[in-house]
Write an enzyme that holds these catalytic residues in place. Structure first.
Site, PDB file in Angstrom:
ATOM      1  N   GLY A  14       0.818  -1.209   0.000  1.00 27.00           N
ATOM      2  CA  GLY A  14       0.000   0.000   0.000  1.00 27.00           C
ATOM      3  C   GLY A  14       0.843   1.246   0.000  1.00 27.00           C
ATOM      4  O   GLY A  14       2.067   1.193   0.139  1.00 27.00           O
ATOM      5  N   GLY A  16       0.400   5.544   1.196  1.00 28.04           N
ATOM      6  CA  GLY A  16      -0.421   6.634   1.727  1.00 28.04           C
ATOM      7  C   GLY A  16       0.267   7.957   1.473  1.00 28.04           C
ATOM      8  O   GLY A  16       1.269   8.010   0.751  1.00 28.04           O
ATOM      9  N   SER A  17      -0.239   9.034   2.075  1.00 30.85           N
ATOM     10  CA  SER A  17       0.366  10.347   1.796  1.00 30.85           C
ATOM     11  C   SER A  17       1.760  10.480   2.405  1.00 30.85           C
ATOM     12  O   SER A  17       2.535  11.320   1.985  1.00 30.85           O
ATOM     13  CB  SER A  17      -0.534  11.485   2.257  1.00 30.85           C
ATOM     14  OG  SER A  17      -1.520  11.063   3.113  1.00 30.85           O
ATOM     15  N   TYR A  18       2.064   9.649   3.420  1.00 34.20           N
ATOM     16  CA  TYR A  18       3.366   9.808   4.085  1.00 34.20           C
ATOM     17  C   TYR A  18       4.400   8.772   3.722  1.00 34.20           C
ATOM     18  O   TYR A  18       5.577   8.957   3.970  1.00 34.20           O
ATOM     19  CB  TYR A  18       3.178   9.825   5.605  1.00 34.20           C
ATOM     20  CG  TYR A  18       2.457  11.055   6.022  1.00 34.20           C
ATOM     21  CD1 TYR A  18       3.065  12.300   5.875  1.00 34.20           C
ATOM     22  CD2 TYR A  18       1.167  11.000   6.498  1.00 34.20           C
ATOM     23  CE1 TYR A  18       2.393  13.455   6.207  1.00 34.20           C
ATOM     24  CE2 TYR A  18       0.493  12.156   6.841  1.00 34.20           C
ATOM     25  CZ  TYR A  18       1.118  13.377   6.686  1.00 34.20           C
ATOM     26  OH  TYR A  18       0.455  14.529   6.999  1.00 34.20           O
ATOM     27  N   GLY A  19       3.978   7.666   3.157  1.00 32.57           N
ATOM     28  CA  GLY A  19       4.977   6.655   2.839  1.00 32.57           C
ATOM     29  C   GLY A  19       4.356   5.411   2.258  1.00 32.57           C
ATOM     30  O   GLY A  19       3.158   5.362   1.980  1.00 32.57           O
ATOM     31  N   VAL A  20       5.214   4.410   2.070  1.00 36.15           N
ATOM     32  CA  VAL A  20       4.734   3.153   1.505  1.00 36.15           C
ATOM     33  C   VAL A  20       4.655   2.098   2.598  1.00 36.15           C
ATOM     34  O   VAL A  20       5.361   2.174   3.610  1.00 36.15           O
ATOM     35  CB  VAL A  20       5.668   2.644   0.379  1.00 36.15           C
ATOM     36  CG1 VAL A  20       5.571   3.507  -0.850  1.00 36.15           C
ATOM     37  CG2 VAL A  20       7.096   2.543   0.847  1.00 36.15           C
ATOM     38  N   VAL A  21       3.776   1.116   2.374  1.00 34.86           N
ATOM     39  CA  VAL A  21       3.619   0.036   3.353  1.00 34.86           C
ATOM     40  C   VAL A  21       4.042  -1.274   2.688  1.00 34.86           C
ATOM     41  O   VAL A  21       3.631  -1.571   1.563  1.00 34.86           O
ATOM     42  CB  VAL A  21       2.153  -0.041   3.855  1.00 34.86           C
ATOM     43  CG1 VAL A  21       1.986  -1.155   4.875  1.00 34.86           C
ATOM     44  CG2 VAL A  21       1.708   1.291   4.451  1.00 34.86           C
ATOM     45  N   LYS A  38       5.502   0.498   7.699  1.00 34.15           N
ATOM     46  CA  LYS A  38       5.265   1.764   6.995  1.00 34.15           C
ATOM     47  C   LYS A  38       6.605   2.487   6.937  1.00 34.15           C
ATOM     48  O   LYS A  38       7.221   2.736   7.975  1.00 34.15           O
ATOM     49  CB  LYS A  38       4.235   2.584   7.770  1.00 34.15           C
ATOM     50  CG  LYS A  38       3.588   3.676   6.947  1.00 34.15           C
ATOM     51  CD  LYS A  38       2.738   4.585   7.796  1.00 34.15           C
ATOM     52  CE  LYS A  38       1.281   4.308   7.685  1.00 34.15           C
ATOM     53  NZ  LYS A  38       0.438   5.377   8.238  1.00 34.15           N
ATOM     54  N   ASP A 138     -10.240  10.847  10.170  1.00 39.88           N
ATOM     55  CA  ASP A 138     -10.068  10.412   8.778  1.00 39.88           C
ATOM     56  C   ASP A 138     -10.526   8.962   8.604  1.00 39.88           C
ATOM     57  O   ASP A 138      -9.809   8.137   8.053  1.00 39.88           O
ATOM     58  CB  ASP A 138      -8.600  10.591   8.352  1.00 39.88           C
ATOM     59  CG  ASP A 138      -8.433  10.521   6.833  1.00 39.88           C
ATOM     60  OD1 ASP A 138      -9.440  10.672   6.114  1.00 39.88           O
ATOM     61  OD2 ASP A 138      -7.301  10.305   6.366  1.00 39.88           O
TER      62      ASP A 138
HETATM   63  N1  LIG Z   1      -1.067  -3.032   9.187  1.00 46.25           N
HETATM   64  C1  LIG Z   1      -1.347  -3.151   7.894  1.00 46.25           C
HETATM   65  N2  LIG Z   1      -1.493  -4.371   7.336  1.00 46.25           N
HETATM   66  C2  LIG Z   1      -1.788  -4.521   6.023  1.00 46.25           C
HETATM   67  N3  LIG Z   1      -1.971  -3.481   5.168  1.00 46.25           N
HETATM   68  C3  LIG Z   1      -1.832  -2.234   5.657  1.00 46.25           C
HETATM   69  C4  LIG Z   1      -1.511  -1.994   7.029  1.00 46.25           C
HETATM   70  N4  LIG Z   1      -1.452  -0.655   7.224  1.00 46.25           N
HETATM   71  C5  LIG Z   1      -1.722  -0.100   6.026  1.00 46.25           C
HETATM   72  N5  LIG Z   1      -1.944  -1.034   5.077  1.00 46.25           N
HETATM   73  C6  LIG Z   1      -2.240  -0.820   3.652  1.00 46.25           C
HETATM   74  O1  LIG Z   1      -1.445   0.238   3.171  1.00 46.25           O
HETATM   75  C7  LIG Z   1      -2.277   1.296   2.669  1.00 46.25           C
HETATM   76  C8  LIG Z   1      -1.612   2.626   2.984  1.00 46.25           C
HETATM   77  O2  LIG Z   1      -1.708   2.859   4.375  1.00 46.25           O
HETATM   78  P1  LIG Z   1      -1.393   4.263   5.026  1.00 46.25           P
HETATM   79  O3  LIG Z   1      -1.810   4.197   6.443  1.00 46.25           O
HETATM   80  O4  LIG Z   1       0.018   4.645   4.749  1.00 46.25           O
HETATM   81  O5  LIG Z   1      -2.181   5.301   4.167  1.00 46.25           O
HETATM   82  P2  LIG Z   1      -3.728   5.589   3.866  1.00 46.25           P
HETATM   83  O6  LIG Z   1      -4.502   5.580   5.122  1.00 46.25           O
HETATM   84  O7  LIG Z   1      -4.242   4.676   2.784  1.00 46.25           O
HETATM   85  O8  LIG Z   1      -3.613   7.014   3.232  1.00 46.25           O
HETATM   86  P3  LIG Z   1      -3.418   8.408   3.963  1.00 46.25           P
HETATM   87  O9  LIG Z   1      -2.406   8.228   5.043  1.00 46.25           O
HETATM   88  O10 LIG Z   1      -2.955   9.240   2.847  1.00 46.25           O
HETATM   89  O11 LIG Z   1      -4.784   8.753   4.486  1.00 46.25           O
HETATM   90  C9  LIG Z   1      -3.650   1.084   3.321  1.00 46.25           C
HETATM   91  O12 LIG Z   1      -4.707   1.609   2.535  1.00 46.25           O
HETATM   92  C10 LIG Z   1      -3.708  -0.432   3.457  1.00 46.25           C
HETATM   93  O13 LIG Z   1      -4.183  -0.995   2.253  1.00 46.25           O
END
Ligand SMILES: Nc1ncnc2c1ncn2[C@@H]1O[C@H](COP(=O)(O)OP(=O)(O)OP(=O)(O)O)[C@@H](O)[C@H]1O
Length: 233
Positions: A14, A16-21, A38, A138
Site C-alpha cells: 500500500g 499513503g500520503s506519508y509513505g509506503v507500506v 510503513k 479520517d
Molecule cells: N497493518 C497493515 N497491514 C496490512 N496493510 C496495511 C496496514 N497498514 C496499512 N496497510 C495498507 O497500506 C495502505 C496505505 O496505508 P497508510 O496508512 O500509509 O495510508 P492511507 O490511510 O491509505 O492514506 P493516507 O495516510 O494518505 O490517508 C492502506 O490503505 C492499506 O491498504
C-alpha cells in the site's frame, strides 16, 4: 525499538500520503513474525513546512498508537529511525488487507450479517477512541483493516487523531467522508465528525459502491459544496 536490521522487507502492499507500506518478516526473540512496515522517507522536494507537518503527524500517530489497546485498533509493535532519517513503523499485519480493497477490488461475496458485524466492530473501535477523548478525523474504508479470515476489523492510520479537549478547526480528512461542519471554513468540530464518516462507511459497506462516485471528477471544493447542499451518495 531502535534497530531495523532484523526486518526482512517483502512485497509492497500500500501507499499513503506519508509513505509506503510493505509486508515483512521480523525476527524478534528467536521468533519470526509477519508484520506490516510503513516506511517514511524524507523527500528532498518537500518544503520546510511540509517536513514539519509530516514529522508532527508521524509522531502523533506513534504517540497515539502506543497508548491505545483495543481489539478493534491496529497494534503498533514499535518504530525506528535509520541514519538517513527514514522512519520505520512496525504494525501487526492485516492479512486480509483493507476493507476498501475487499469491497471494491475483490469478487468475494459477503453476507449481510458479516457486514453488520464489521460495522459493529468499527463502532466499538470508534467508541474506544471517543471514550479516550480522541477523534480519528479520517475514517474511511482504506483505513479499516481486516484480519482472521475477514472476520476481525481494526481501525488503522492514526496520523490524524486529535485530543477532544483541544479546539479543533484544522481542515483535515478525506472529502467524500467528511462531515459538513469540517467543510465550513473554521467550523469547529467534535467527535460527531467520526460519526458522520461512520455513516458514509456504513452506506459504502451495504451498497458496495464508492461514496459520491458520480462527483469523482469534480474539484474537491465543488464536492464539498455539493455535500453541503445535501447531495446524497
Ligand atoms: N497493518 C497493515 N497491514 C496490512 N496493510 C496495511 C496496514 N497498514 C496499512 N496497510 C495498507 O497500506 C495502505 C496505505 O496505508 P497508510 O496508512 O500509509 O495510508 P492511507 O490511510 O491509505 O492514506 P493516507 O495516510 O494518505 O490517508 C492502506 O490503505 C492499506 O491498504
Amino acid at each position: 525499538m531502535d534497530n531495523v536490521s532484523n526486518i526482512k522487507l517483502g512485497k509492497r502492499i500500500g501507499c499513503g500520503s506519508y509513505g509506503v507500506v510493505h509486508k515483512a518478516i521480523w525476527q524478534a526473540n528467536d521468533q519470526l513474525k509477519k508484520i506490516a512496515v510503513k516506511i517514511i522517507q524524507e523527500n528532498n522536494e518537500d518544503s520546510e513546512t511540509e517536513i514539519i507537518n509530516k514529522k508532527k503527524n508521524i509522531l502523533n500517530e506513534i504517540r497515539n498508537l502506543q497508548q491505545f489497546n483495543h481489539r478493534n485498533i491496529v497494534t503498533l509493535y514499535g518504530a525506528a529511525k535509520d541514519p538517513d532519517n527514514t522512519i520505520y513503523m512496525i504494525f501487526e499485519l492485516a492479512d486480509c488487507g483493507s476493507l476498501y480493497n475487499f469491497l471494491h477490488c475483490s469478487a468475494n461475496d459477503v453476507s449481510y450479517v458479516d457486514k453488520i458485524n464489521w460495522m459493529a466492530q468499527c463502532a466499538k473501535g470508534i467508541d474506544y477512541l471517543h471514550s479516550n477523548n480522541t477523534i480519528h478525523r479520517d475514517l474511511k474504508t482504506q483505513n479499516l483493516l481486516l484480519f482472521d479470515k475477514y472476520r476481525r476489523l481494526k481501525i488503522g492510520d492514526f496520523g490524524t487523531v486529535k485530543q477532544l479537549t483541544t479546539i479543533n478547526t484544522e481542515f483535515i480528512g478525506t472529502i467524500r467522508y467528511m462531515a459538513p461542519e469540517l467543510v465550513i471554513a473554521n467550523g469547529k468540530y467534535t467527535e460527531k465528525c467520526d460519526v458522520f464518516s461512520f455513516g458514509i462507511i456504513f452506506w459504502e459497506v451495504m451498497s458496495r459502491k464508492k461514496p459520491f462516485e458520480d462527483l469523482k471528477d469534480m474539484h474537491p471544493l465543488a464536492i464539498q459544496k455539493k455535500i453541503l447542499e445535501g447531495c446524497q451518495r
